[in-house]
Design a protein around this motif. Structure first.
Motif, PDB file in Angstrom:
ATOM      1  N   ILE A 111     120.600 -53.787  45.348  1.00 22.73           N
ATOM      2  CA  ILE A 111     121.381 -52.598  46.147  1.00 22.73           C
ATOM      3  C   ILE A 111     122.819 -52.185  45.957  1.00 22.73           C
ATOM      4  O   ILE A 111     122.988 -50.928  45.618  1.00 22.73           O
ATOM      5  CB  ILE A 111     120.889 -52.840  47.657  1.00 22.73           C
ATOM      6  N   VAL A 112     123.609 -53.252  45.673  1.00 26.77           N
ATOM      7  CA  VAL A 112     124.750 -52.897  45.529  1.00 26.77           C
ATOM      8  C   VAL A 112     124.901 -52.453  43.944  1.00 26.77           C
ATOM      9  O   VAL A 112     125.920 -51.486  43.543  1.00 26.77           O
ATOM     10  CB  VAL A 112     125.847 -54.321  45.568  1.00 26.77           C
ATOM     11  N   ILE A 113     124.328 -52.890  42.875  1.00 22.13           N
ATOM     12  CA  ILE A 113     124.362 -52.495  41.569  1.00 22.13           C
ATOM     13  C   ILE A 113     123.890 -51.157  41.530  1.00 22.13           C
ATOM     14  O   ILE A 113     124.508 -50.539  40.761  1.00 22.13           O
ATOM     15  CB  ILE A 113     123.516 -53.482  40.635  1.00 22.13           C
ATOM     16  N   VAL A 114     123.054 -50.602  42.312  1.00 18.59           N
ATOM     17  CA  VAL A 114     122.269 -49.409  42.100  1.00 18.59           C
ATOM     18  C   VAL A 114     123.251 -48.371  42.691  1.00 18.59           C
ATOM     19  O   VAL A 114     123.702 -47.153  42.243  1.00 18.59           O
ATOM     20  CB  VAL A 114     121.051 -49.389  43.223  1.00 18.59           C
ATOM     21  N   MET A 115     124.069 -48.798  43.644  1.00 16.13           N
ATOM     22  CA  MET A 115     124.943 -47.948  44.415  1.00 16.13           C
ATOM     23  C   MET A 115     126.246 -47.692  43.653  1.00 16.13           C
ATOM     24  O   MET A 115     126.773 -46.557  43.401  1.00 16.13           O
ATOM     25  CB  MET A 115     125.339 -48.568  45.737  1.00 16.13           C
ATOM     26  N   ALA A 116     126.463 -48.870  42.735  1.00 13.88           N
ATOM     27  CA  ALA A 116     127.658 -48.667  41.941  1.00 13.88           C
ATOM     28  C   ALA A 116     127.306 -47.953  40.847  1.00 13.88           C
ATOM     29  O   ALA A 116     128.132 -47.075  40.420  1.00 13.88           O
ATOM     30  CB  ALA A 116     128.050 -50.172  41.348  1.00 13.88           C
ATOM     31  N   ASN A 117     126.243 -47.801  40.353  1.00 17.98           N
ATOM     32  CA  ASN A 117     125.702 -46.968  39.251  1.00 17.98           C
ATOM     33  C   ASN A 117     125.989 -45.491  39.514  1.00 17.98           C
ATOM     34  O   ASN A 117     126.340 -44.694  38.957  1.00 17.98           O
ATOM     35  CB  ASN A 117     124.357 -47.288  38.840  1.00 17.98           C
ATOM     36  N   ALA A 118     125.310 -45.267  40.778  1.00 17.63           N
ATOM     37  CA  ALA A 118     125.355 -44.001  41.212  1.00 17.63           C
ATOM     38  C   ALA A 118     126.916 -43.515  41.593  1.00 17.63           C
ATOM     39  O   ALA A 118     127.120 -42.269  41.440  1.00 17.63           O
ATOM     40  CB  ALA A 118     124.653 -43.792  42.632  1.00 17.63           C
ATOM     41  N   ALA A 119     127.789 -44.291  42.084  1.00 16.68           N
ATOM     42  CA  ALA A 119     129.446 -44.028  42.359  1.00 16.68           C
ATOM     43  C   ALA A 119     129.860 -43.768  41.049  1.00 16.68           C
ATOM     44  O   ALA A 119     130.828 -42.826  40.999  1.00 16.68           O
ATOM     45  CB  ALA A 119     130.004 -45.043  43.185  1.00 16.68           C
ATOM     46  N   ALA A 120     129.538 -44.415  40.062  1.00 15.76           N
ATOM     47  CA  ALA A 120     130.120 -44.621  38.641  1.00 15.76           C
ATOM     48  C   ALA A 120     129.738 -43.252  37.811  1.00 15.76           C
ATOM     49  O   ALA A 120     130.854 -42.694  37.232  1.00 15.76           O
ATOM     50  CB  ALA A 120     129.923 -45.936  38.044  1.00 15.76           C
TER      51      ALA A 120
END
Length: 204
Positions: free
Chosen positions: A47-56
């Motif tokens: 979940i954190v990795i996916v959120m980071a990809n979307a934010a980046a």
């Protein structure tokens, strides 16, 4: 266990964003491979990795990176397990009555339950991939359920990651989303417990 706990503490949203920024010359590859790696190391915070990809990378590009990565990772796990299915020690495991009944249930219901399980962000994807691989489910059926289910799940998380500032600023929006996430988490834990109990009982 200490190494795993240390990794969990290090892999925060802020730290992952720093990594993506540091290796931005590689484009989406670091974010992509992190998601693929999670398919083999389920303790990594998907979940954190996916959120980071979307934010980046933005909502749609970040979603595409994470979605593609999780489909590739899960497919590899499924196919590896499928290859191992005919090994003597695996066959012996599959002869256990409880395991046979679990496999039979999956084979009878096919696409539907696998799709629904993949829609929930807190269901044990690694365990689902393994159980599906051990069953007689065809890859194309698994793949369609995987692609469709993960699309729902990854987009939901990506949307939160992309618009995370608004969730912080708007308490009501945050409360609604947290409630939804809690319900999904609770359902996921129930499913995880049932799957794990089936395998443990079958292994006795």
């Amino acid at each position: 266990m200490e190494i795993i706990e240390t990794l969990k503490e290090l892999l925060t949203l802020e730290n992952i964003l720093d990594v993506l920024q540091e290796y931005k010359s590689f484009g989406p590859l670091p974010g992509f491979f992190l998601v693929v790696l999670e398919a083999f190391l389920p303790f990594l915070p998907l979940i954190v990795i996916v959120m980071a990809n979307a934010a980046a990378f933005g909502l749609w590009y970040g979603f595409l990176i994470s979605w593609t990565g999780t489909v590739v990772g899960a497919s590899i796990v499924f196919l590896i397990v499928k290859k191992l299915r005919n090994r003597p020690w695996v066959k012996k495991f599959l002869e256990k009555e409880k395991v046979k009944s679990t496999m039979s249930w999956i084979e009878r219901h096919g696409f539907g339950p696998i799709f629904l399980l993949f829609c929930f962000p807190f269901t044990p994807s690694f365990l689902i991939n393994v159980v599906a691989g051990l069953s007689k489910m065809k890859y194309h059926t698994f793949f369609l359920a995987l692609v469709a289910g993960k699309m729902v799940m990854i987009f939901t998380i990506s949307y939160i990651g992309y618009d995370i500032v608004s969730f912080i600023r708007e308490p009501i929006k945050t409360a609604i989303m947290l409630t939804i996430m809690f319900v999904l988490w609770y359902i996921g834990k129930i499913v995880e417990k049932k799957l794990q109990n089936s395998i443990k009982i079958g292994d006795e």
